[in-house]
Design a protein around this motif. Sequence first.
Motif, PDB file in Angstrom:
ATOM      1  N   GLY A 175       0.763  -1.023   0.021  1.00 17.92           N
ATOM      2  CA  GLY A 175       0.193  -0.025  -0.176  1.00 17.92           C
ATOM      3  C   GLY A 175       0.787   1.416  -0.011  1.00 17.92           C
ATOM      4  N   ASN A 176       2.349   1.087  -0.022  1.00 15.94           N
ATOM      5  CA  ASN A 176       3.137   2.261   0.352  1.00 15.94           C
ATOM      6  C   ASN A 176       3.584   2.639  -1.120  1.00 15.94           C
ATOM      7  N   GLU A 177       3.140   1.674  -2.195  1.00 14.19           N
ATOM      8  CA  GLU A 177       3.519   1.925  -3.710  1.00 14.19           C
ATOM      9  C   GLU A 177       2.968   3.226  -4.308  1.00 14.19           C
ATOM     10  N   THR A 178       3.382   3.890  -5.075  1.00 11.83           N
ATOM     11  CA  THR A 178       2.824   4.707  -6.060  1.00 11.83           C
ATOM     12  C   THR A 178       2.049   4.073  -7.024  1.00 11.83           C
ATOM     13  N   PRO A 179       1.402   4.515  -7.861  1.00 11.78           N
ATOM     14  CA  PRO A 179       0.531   3.879  -8.780  1.00 11.78           C
ATOM     15  C   PRO A 179       1.841   3.327 -10.043  1.00 11.78           C
ATOM     16  N   ILE A 180       2.907   4.131 -10.200  1.00 11.52           N
ATOM     17  CA  ILE A 180       3.831   3.754 -11.194  1.00 11.52           C
ATOM     18  C   ILE A 180       4.539   2.464 -10.467  1.00 11.52           C
ATOM     19  N   GLN A 181       4.844   2.535  -9.208  1.00 13.26           N
ATOM     20  CA  GLN A 181       5.616   1.336  -8.500  1.00 13.26           C
ATOM     21  C   GLN A 181       4.594   0.090  -8.635  1.00 13.26           C
ATOM     22  N   ALA A 182       3.631   0.438  -8.315  1.00 15.60           N
ATOM     23  CA  ALA A 182       2.322  -0.856  -8.284  1.00 15.60           C
ATOM     24  C   ALA A 182       2.269  -1.502  -9.528  1.00 15.60           C
ATOM     25  N   THR A 183       2.141  -0.593 -10.787  1.00 14.72           N
ATOM     26  CA  THR A 183       2.266  -1.004 -12.046  1.00 14.72           C
ATOM     27  C   THR A 183       3.331  -2.018 -12.314  1.00 14.72           C
ATOM     28  N   LYS A 184       4.542  -1.409 -12.263  1.00 17.91           N
ATOM     29  CA  LYS A 184       5.901  -2.216 -12.313  1.00 17.91           C
ATOM     30  C   LYS A 184       5.849  -3.487 -11.684  1.00 17.91           C
ATOM     31  N   ALA A 185       5.540  -3.468 -10.488  1.00 18.39           N
ATOM     32  CA  ALA A 185       5.405  -4.814  -9.601  1.00 18.39           C
ATOM     33  C   ALA A 185       4.566  -5.881 -10.334  1.00 18.39           C
ATOM     34  N   LEU A 186       3.674  -5.428 -10.863  1.00 20.38           N
ATOM     35  CA  LEU A 186       2.616  -6.308 -11.562  1.00 20.38           C
ATOM     36  C   LEU A 186       3.230  -6.544 -12.805  1.00 20.38           C
ATOM     37  N   GLU A 187       3.854  -5.894 -13.508  1.00 18.77           N
ATOM     38  CA  GLU A 187       4.387  -6.329 -14.754  1.00 18.77           C
ATOM     39  C   GLU A 187       5.616  -7.287 -14.613  1.00 18.77           C
ATOM     40  N   ARG A 188       6.401  -6.972 -13.446  1.00 27.52           N
ATOM     41  CA  ARG A 188       7.371  -8.070 -13.201  1.00 27.52           C
ATOM     42  C   ARG A 188       7.008  -9.313 -12.777  1.00 27.52           C
ATOM     43  N   LEU A 189       5.813  -9.388 -12.177  1.00 29.38           N
ATOM     44  CA  LEU A 189       4.900 -10.721 -11.835  1.00 29.38           C
ATOM     45  C   LEU A 189       4.421 -11.437 -12.928  1.00 29.38           C
ATOM     46  N   ARG A 190       3.785 -10.546 -13.914  1.00 27.08           N
ATOM     47  CA  ARG A 190       3.407 -11.193 -14.869  1.00 27.08           C
ATOM     48  C   ARG A 190       4.272 -11.603 -16.001  1.00 27.08           C
ATOM     49  N   ASP A 191       5.428 -11.137 -15.981  1.00 29.83           N
ATOM     50  CA  ASP A 191       6.594 -11.698 -16.911  1.00 29.83           C
ATOM     51  C   ASP A 191       6.968 -12.939 -16.256  1.00 29.83           C
ATOM     52  N   PHE A 192       7.073 -12.950 -15.099  1.00 36.19           N
ATOM     53  CA  PHE A 192       7.707 -14.048 -14.388  1.00 36.19           C
ATOM     54  C   PHE A 192       6.855 -15.317 -14.408  1.00 36.19           C
ATOM     55  N   MET A 193       5.293 -14.968 -14.397  1.00 38.18           N
ATOM     56  CA  MET A 193       4.455 -16.014 -14.454  1.00 38.18           C
ATOM     57  C   MET A 193       4.260 -16.581 -15.976  1.00 38.18           C
ATOM     58  N   ASP A 194       4.752 -15.984 -16.887  1.00 37.90           N
ATOM     59  CA  ASP A 194       5.030 -16.375 -18.256  1.00 37.90           C
ATOM     60  C   ASP A 194       5.539 -17.868 -18.317  1.00 37.90           C
ATOM     61  N   LEU A 195       6.841 -17.906 -17.716  1.00 37.43           N
ATOM     62  CA  LEU A 195       7.573 -18.879 -17.491  1.00 37.43           C
ATOM     63  C   LEU A 195       6.781 -20.090 -17.007  1.00 37.43           C
ATOM     64  N   VAL A 196       5.898 -20.160 -16.390  1.00 37.46           N
ATOM     65  CA  VAL A 196       4.763 -21.510 -15.985  1.00 37.46           C
ATOM     66  C   VAL A 196       3.584 -21.390 -16.944  1.00 37.46           C
ATOM     67  N   GLU A 197       2.874 -20.185 -17.057  1.00 37.75           N
ATOM     68  CA  GLU A 197       1.531 -20.102 -17.958  1.00 37.75           C
ATOM     69  C   GLU A 197       1.893 -20.666 -19.222  1.00 37.75           C
TER      70      GLU A 197
END
Length: 149
Positions: free
Chosen positions: A40-62
């Motif tokens: 909850g301490n993340e700015t919208p930009i930081q939250a977006t980047k975190a979600l993008e990193r997770l999405r890219d990592f998940m591609d290795l499984v999905e």
Amino acid sequence: MVKNDGKGEIMKFSEVEETTWDELSPYFDTCLIPYTGLTGNETPIQATKALERLRDFMDLVEIPFKGRVITYPAFQYGLGEDYSLLNEVCHHVKTTGFRYVIIMTADANVDGEKLNNCNLLLSLQSMKEEGQAISAAVIKEKIQNLWSE
């Protein structure tokens, strides 16, 4: 039922049709739960980047495991070392018929020892800190080892 995003077919929980689940469920024995670990301490930009990193990592499984793994909704927030709710979610998912639960996180430092209802924790942060290679082949091997236990 299956989404094609140009990278391959990916099965999301929302793409499962009620009329075909009974027929398909024996083929889907693994549930993937994305864990963002936002505070909850993340700015919208930081939250977006975190979600993008997770999405890219998940591609290795999905992508390589389409047809056997279903991705559930992300567990977005995590404060501190209390993983009781995440553990409970893993337990409940198993009671619906999934044999294996994999939690994937890109940025959160998660203590896998505290996730006794999770079969496999894939943490991008931990893998980097431990000097492990992060590739589709490494992730594939970890998942195949899980399935062969």
